[in-house]
Write a protein that holds these residues in place. Structure first.
Motif: not given
Length: 579
Positions: A353-361, A523-535, A543-546
């Motif tokens: 969604r617009r405005g989300e901060n997402i990390a892909i790990v 994982f220092e960066l993933t703590q600061r996003v809204d959603k994390i996607i694990v591939l 998929m979800g928050s930290h």
């Protein structure tokens, strides 16, 4: 017939101009057969004593008028015909450029592409200029032969033609060799260009591993191969002219000998023989043009086949015209992406969604880079549904998508320009934000500590900067673009963890309310996003928050605990070293 295919694709709009050129070419040849007849009549009147002053003046005025009118006719057909040659070269280069520019993948064979862009397109253009002129001149030669047989003597015409007919047979045999030799030359030039590009791009590596001798030997070998092939082609082509000249001179001898006999028996006059010799002279160019036409046709057809093969295998995505004004969301439903013979991503379902901060790990090779590259629009062949602001990715204009997205890959590319020129590539109107962005990425410190300035050149592909400096430069450029979607693919790999966290936090504040997606295993960066996607193996397994993923006791929580343990050990080692 590849040249015919080229005409249908690119020259159909200029058909009327080619018809004008053909019409005036025929008219030009008609004008050429009149003066020899007039000169022959003047000579016959002179030998018979019937030439008067007024008749001579009128004939001379008529010849001058024909010459002036002929000048106008030649100008019309030449401008129409050769204008088409330059037009086709422009259209072919433009089409090839756009197909390469808007293709999802750069051409694998860059040297061959450069050879086509320069040599082959020039050859094709010549085929539609001098090549068509040669063909028309050959056809118009039939008009001259018809005039010779009707107005002078059919007997003399028949006797004088065999040497010219022999030219056609010889030229046809040589034409096949020209075609084969032309293909060989162009192929070897492609190999040489590929080797040269590899040499220039890897010059530092070649020097480091002392491969100079190997590359010198291979360059000399390829260069000599091109030279040898061009020599063979030149020898074949050079046989046309001496054969034609020899046969034409034999033709003169036959014409003068048999023509003298016909004068002796009273079948023709001296003026008629001179007129016939003029016509024989007019036939020299059409007969030679036949050789040139076969030469142009064979080389042009070989180049056209290479060009068509390239453009038919380089999809042009610039025709997609659906545009969106702003980014609302990105949706994947049962999305799969193939790379080669295997799936890079399988059955992916997610919403950004617009405005989300997402990390892909995820694990190495799990499809993280493939996913973020797809977000950037580098692929248009996929299964399932993939849309951005409710517009399917495969239908979206590449230019429009580029305006919405700023993408920083793992290995950023830079131009051989100054730091400042590389910074403003994405937006020349963001000059007032440069200082703020340099503070965010800490590039200003890198520049200062390296005794550089914004006007310092970074060299070819950034060879004058370190890996961390290049990543900060690419990130600064992306931030200056200020696009709605920022894509970062492991962009902090050459930057220490503490500095990466500081830069990332400032980046998120700078781009608040905009969408940011980062590929990382920090994982220092993933703590600061809204959603994390694990591939894992191309599939979304978490998929979800930290906080949510930490409690799930799956891959992410296990990797996070290992990361924390390793961080604590490193901190302990640093503390002991300080003591």
């Amino acid at each position: 017939m590849y040249l015919v295919d080229i005409f249908k694709r690119y020259l159909s709009k200029r058909t009327i101009l080619y018809l004008i050129a053909f019409t005036f070419l025929i008219f030009s040849e008609i004008l050429q057969v009149i003066p020899p007849k007039l000169i022959g009549d003047i000579i016959d009147s002179l030998t018979s004593g019937n030439l008067t002053q007024s008749k001579l003046i009128s004939e001379v005025i008529l010849l001058v008028a024909i010459a002036l009118f002929h000048f106008v006719v030649i100008y019309i057909w030449s401008s129409s015909l050769f204008g088409g040659e330059f037009f086709i070269q422009k259209e072919l280069r433009k089409d090839m450029f756009y197909r390469t520019l808007y293709n999802k993948k750069a051409p694998n064979d860059q040297g061959n592409a450069l050879t086509i862009m320069n040599n082959d397109i020039n050859t094709i253009g010549s085929s539609f200029g001098f090549g068509i002129l040669s063909f028309m001149s050959t056809v118009i030669g039939l008009l001259v032969i018809f005039t010779m047989s009707i107005m002078i003597s059919w007997k003399l015409t028949i006797v004088s033609l065999p040497p010219m007919l022999l030219i056609i047979f010889v030229v046809k045999r040589l034409g096949k060799q020209v075609h084969q030799n032309s293909m060989d030359v162009q192929d070897k030039k492609g190999y040489l260009n590929n080797h040269s590009l590899e040499f220039f791009n890897g010059l530092r590596l070649i020097r480091i591993f002392m491969l100079e001798k190997k590359y010198v030997e291979s360059f000399f070998r390829l260069n000599q191969g091109v030279t040898n092939s061009e020599i063979v082609l030149a020898r074949t082509v050079s046989m046309f002219h001496p054969i034609i000249v020899t046969l034409i001179r034999i033709n003169y001898v036959i014409t003068l000998g048999y023509g003298s006999y016909l004068i002796a028996v009273g079948d023709i006059t001296i003026g008629a023989l001179i007129t016939f010799l003029f016509y024989i002279n007019l036939l020299h160019w059409p007969i030679r043009a036949l050789g040139d036409f076969i030469n142009f046709f064979q080389q042009g057809n070989a180049s056209a086949s290479r060009f068509i093969d390239y453009v038919d295998n380089t999809k042009n995505n610039s025709s997609f015209t659906r545009n969106i004004k702003s980014l609302t969301d990105i949706r994947f439903e049962h999305f799969s992406l193939r790379r080669g013979n295997s799936n890079a991503l399988s059955d992916v379902n997610l919403i950004v969604r617009r405005g989300e901060n997402i990390a892909i790990v995820g694990k190495t090779g799990s499809g993280k880079s493939s996913l973020i590259s797809f977000f950037a629009g580098e692929y248009d062949t996929y299964e399932g549904s993939a849309s951005i602001s409710n517009v399917p990715y495969r239908e979206l204009s590449q230019k429009n998508l580029s305006n919405l997205v700023a993408y920083v890959p793992q290995e950023p590319s830079n131009l051989s320009k100054t730091i400042y020129e590389n910074l403003i590539l994405g937006s020349s109107s963001a000059k007032e934000k440069i200082e703020e962005v340099l503070q965010i990425t800490s590039l200003h410190k890198e520049v200062k500590n390296s005794n550089l300035t914004l006007n310092s050149s970074i060299g070819g592909s950034g060879k004058n900067l370190s890996g961390g400096q290049l990543q900060k430069l690419a990130l600064s450029r992306a931030l200056l673009k200020n696009s709605e979607l920022l894509l970062l693919d492991d962009i902090f790999s050459f930057i220490d963890s503490k500095s990466a966290v500081a830069i990332f936090e400032k980046l998120l504040r700078f781009r608040r309310e905009k969408t940011n997606i980062i590929v990382t295993n920090n994982f220092e960066l993933t703590q600061r996003v809204d959603k994390i996607i694990v591939l894992i193996d191309g599939k979304v397994v978490e998929m979800g928050s930290h906080e949510t993923l930490i409690q799930s006791n799956n891959w992410y929580s296990n990797q996070y605990r290992k990361f924390k343990e390793l961080s604590e050990l490193e901190e302990e080692e640093r503390r002991l070293q300080c003591e």
